[in-house]
Design a protein around this motif. Sequence first.
Motif: not given
Length: 378
Positions: A117-121, A133, A138, A152, A135-136, A102-103
């Motif tokens: 791969a994540a929600q926040r990077v 990357v 970055i 993103t 992510a929602e 997720d983070t």
Amino acid sequence: MFRPLLISLLTLAALPVSAQEVYRFGDDAYMAGDNVTLSGDAVDDAFIAGNTVVISAPVEGSAHAGGRSVSVSGPVGNNVYAAGMNVNLAASVGGDAQLAGDTVLVAAPVSGDLRVAAQRVEITGSVGDSALVAAENILLTEVIAGDASFATDNISFGANARIDGTLYLYAEDVDAIDVPDHVVSADRIERLAADEFDGSASPEGGATRAPESNGGFLSWLGGKIGAILTLTVVASVVAYFAPGFLMGLRDRTLESPFRAIWMGFLSISALAGALFVLGATGYGILLAPFAILGAVLLGIAGYVIGTYLLGVGAVKLAGQPLPVTFLERAVAALVGAVSVTVLALIPVVGWPMVLAVTLAGAGALMIRWFAPGFYTEV
């Protein structure tokens, strides 16, 4: 493909374990538990699973970690593969880093490629090669020495952020994303639609999904024919070396087809479900990959056997005798391969029918090998 599977195994195996377990084989470390910390002397490779995972010891080879919270604070000489709700890479990596969560925080240098791969990077450590990357959100504050592919809708840059290669941007409204000149010049930015992003691509040279072949229907048909021929060859080889064995499986399947399907379902489920039992022992985590491998191999064997038995049944239904020569067996294998391929194309009911053929083949194999019985007197 083995790396993502291994991470999944590590993550799932950690769930039932409450106490830290440690096992060392050679120079490698295997650990599973609730709160797991690998500290002390350097190890070659590390395989860690738990609720909270901390790797503070130096890892000279590769580190594999899975859990709710994963922190890598010891240097890793080769690659890092980590998955968790929160992943924090706080030490240098000599090779590539593949992270999911997720983070995800990348706070230390990665010498090779970075894939996230994540929600926040947040990338606050330098990347020595390329980065891919998805992510929602970055945040980039350091240097990426190669290409960067970002999927993103929200990205921000620090004063020291820089991309030395080409920046490939994938977003729903890609033109709305502002990239400062000090990060990368406008002539080295390629803006692409979000649905063109391919997360499985190499980080170098962008992650644009490969265009469909110009062959259209012919290309699709060629792929199906290739799959049919491959399955036919495999089934024919098996029939050549074990004709009597396959006929025995056919007899058992015809005696009770639903029993064969049921036994196939139970056998594959038992092998796949053994993952949780093995993970609960701590040490059993070493055997978990073999349980999954056994389930996969049994499924493949069931598919090949079921295909051949289906072909024999279709040939006999057409009024032909049971195959005796190699050519007759090859024809039966071809008929079966064509049949399962056509079944798979039927909407809604096609795939369950192919699955039933696979389970019947696996179940017949288990019945022949182990002769299990239900409601029998001891």
